[in-house]
Design an enzyme around this catalytic site. Structure first.
Site, PDB file in Angstrom:
ATOM      1  N   CYS A  49      41.982  43.884  36.934  1.00 36.88           N
ATOM      2  CA  CYS A  49      42.104  44.833  38.033  1.00 36.88           C
ATOM      3  C   CYS A  49      41.438  46.151  37.668  1.00 36.88           C
ATOM      4  CB  CYS A  49      43.566  45.072  38.379  1.00 36.88           C
ATOM      5  SG  CYS A  49      44.364  43.641  39.139  1.00 36.88           S
ATOM      6  N   GLN A 123      39.492  35.640  41.832  1.00 36.98           N
ATOM      7  CA  GLN A 123      40.910  35.282  41.764  1.00 36.98           C
ATOM      8  C   GLN A 123      41.602  35.797  43.025  1.00 36.98           C
ATOM      9  OE1 GLN A 123      43.836  37.478  39.242  1.00 36.98           O
ATOM     10  NE2 GLN A 123      43.939  35.583  38.051  1.00 36.98           N
ATOM     11  N   TYR A 206      53.618  37.745  39.861  1.00 36.67           N
ATOM     12  CA  TYR A 206      53.184  37.949  41.244  1.00 36.67           C
ATOM     13  C   TYR A 206      53.726  36.815  42.116  1.00 36.67           C
ATOM     14  CZ  TYR A 206      50.449  41.559  39.009  1.00 36.67           C
ATOM     15  OH  TYR A 206      50.083  42.657  38.265  1.00 36.67           O
ATOM     16  N   ARG A 348      40.095  42.558  27.556  1.00 38.10           N
ATOM     17  CA  ARG A 348      39.891  43.844  26.898  1.00 38.10           C
ATOM     18  C   ARG A 348      38.673  43.840  25.972  1.00 38.10           C
ATOM     19  NH1 ARG A 348      45.359  43.247  27.556  1.00 38.10           N
ATOM     20  NH2 ARG A 348      46.505  45.057  28.351  1.00 38.10           N
TER      21      ARG A 348
END
Length: 380
Positions: A49, A123, A206, A348
């Site tokens: 995100c 996604q 989620y 990351r």
């Protein structure tokens, strides 16, 4: 990681139509074919995100962010969790695909990603009770409805807790069907935008994950209680999406393989769900964990989630992607070579180094397998 986890599936495989087909032993830079799509290597950009959209619309930030990693040699570039409805966004800055206005800005990105030799993926997501939150650098907690937030929904009227303290509205049967219709409508726009890889977000607490986990699903109707009932929402949503998404294109799902909380969702549950999802047209399970509880004790460490990918691959007969603290080229290569996963997704590490695949190829004596763009050739 046990010896069995390291020795099973030491020979590679390609996946076509859900069947395991033997091949020579794969490595990190060997192509991977699933359905009609071939990745040039087994390195993917995990969806991350960016919280940088305006009303869900992608912009130059997303083009540069995703395009740079495609140019850096990734085989697969998956766009961030993209909301199927405005209320399904984690934050007001989330990417969206609930309206036709979202299609062309995304198509601009997919065109560039393809030009760099990578496969563009996306996604689809609904945040459920974790929606209506501030951006992480603004605190990440729930926003009041009169301060830029909105009402949240979930399987049950159970708040996540801590800074995410809004009590969700428990979705009715009619509202559940409407959410599934949102996923189906979004899938049509995904196709229009030129994506070749679709992943459903069923992890990290989620909405899909909220239905799966007994920590968040306290329903007493056909969508709650037993394992069979709690997986119903996920199964039906996959069916709704697969009815639109072409059979020739890969359909993946990210699952939290465990809640890391006693009495929550477990890896045993995840293996059984993966078996069912294979029959519904899922081609790959992206194996993550956690996100259902702020009190989870997660044993973080290099590759800590990789054994989940290995077990689902063995026991459900599905291709898997490994994620989580994978940073070193030799580590990623070993995951593929020992049959623990078919694909390695980095997050990351790709933020730190957009050219990670090019550097990894040199470290693994595979230089030349992935070529830098001509504009960068003198550097590599």
């Amino acid at each position: 990681m046990g010896t069995a986890d390291r020795l099973v599936w030491t020979r590679g495989c390609e996946f076509a139509g859900g069947c395991l087909l033997p091949s020579s032993m794969p490595h990190l830079f060997e192509p991977l074919t699933i359905k009609s799509v071939t990745l040039r290597n087994r390195i993917g950009v995990s969806p991350m995100c960016m919280y940088s959209s305006d009303d869900g619309v992608a912009n130059d930030w997303h083009l540069v962010h995703l395009g740079a990693r495609a140019a850096g040699g990734a085989g697969l570039v998956i766009a961030e969790a993209t909301a199927v409805s405005p209320e399904g966004r984690i934050s007001a800055g989330d990417a969206g695909i609930w309206a036709d206005k979202h299609v062309e800005p995304l198509a601009r990105i997919t065109r560039f990603v393809k030009q760099q030799g990578a496969v563009p993926g996306i996604q689809l997501a609904h945040a459920g009770r974790k929606a209506s939150a501030a951006r992480p650098w603004e605190g990440g907690g729930h926003l009041a409805d009169n301060a830029g937030g909105w009402p949240v929904v979930g399987p049950s009227a159970v708040a996540f807790g801590e800074a995410l303290n809004k009590v969700p509205h428990a979705l009715t049967i009619v509202e559940i069907a409407a959410v599934q219709a949102d996923f189906a409508a979004a899938t049509k726009r995904v196709l229009a935008a030129g994506y070749e890889w679709l992943e459903l977000h069923g992890a990290h607490g989620y909405l899909l994950n909220q239905f799966l986990s007994p920590l968040s699903n306290r329903r007493t109707d056909s969508y709650g209680g037993s394992f069979e009932n709690r997986i119903r929402f996920a199964i039906e949503t996959v069916r709704a999406v697969r009815a639109i998404w072409p059979e020739r294109l890969p359909l993946a799902i990210r699952l939290s393989c465990t809640d890391w909380v006693e009495g929550g969702w477990t890896i045993d549950d995840c293996v059984e769900l993966s078996r069912r999802l294979k029959g519904e047209g899922i081609d790959l399970v992206d194996c993550s964990s956690g996100g259902s509880s702020g009190t989870a004790k997660i044993p973080l460490g290099p590759g800590y989630q990789v054994p989940f990918a290995g077990r689902i691959r063995r026991e459900a007969g599905l291709a898997t992607a490994a994620v989580g603290l994978i940073t070193e080229p030799a580590q990623a290569d070993e995951i593929v070579r020992t049959g623990q996963a078919d694909l390695v997704l980095l997050a990351r590490e790709f933020l730190r180094d957009p050219n990670w695949p090019l550097h990894a190829a040199r470290a693994l004596n595979q230089a030349g397998v992935v070529k830098a763009p001509a504009q960068y050739g003198r550097a590599f």
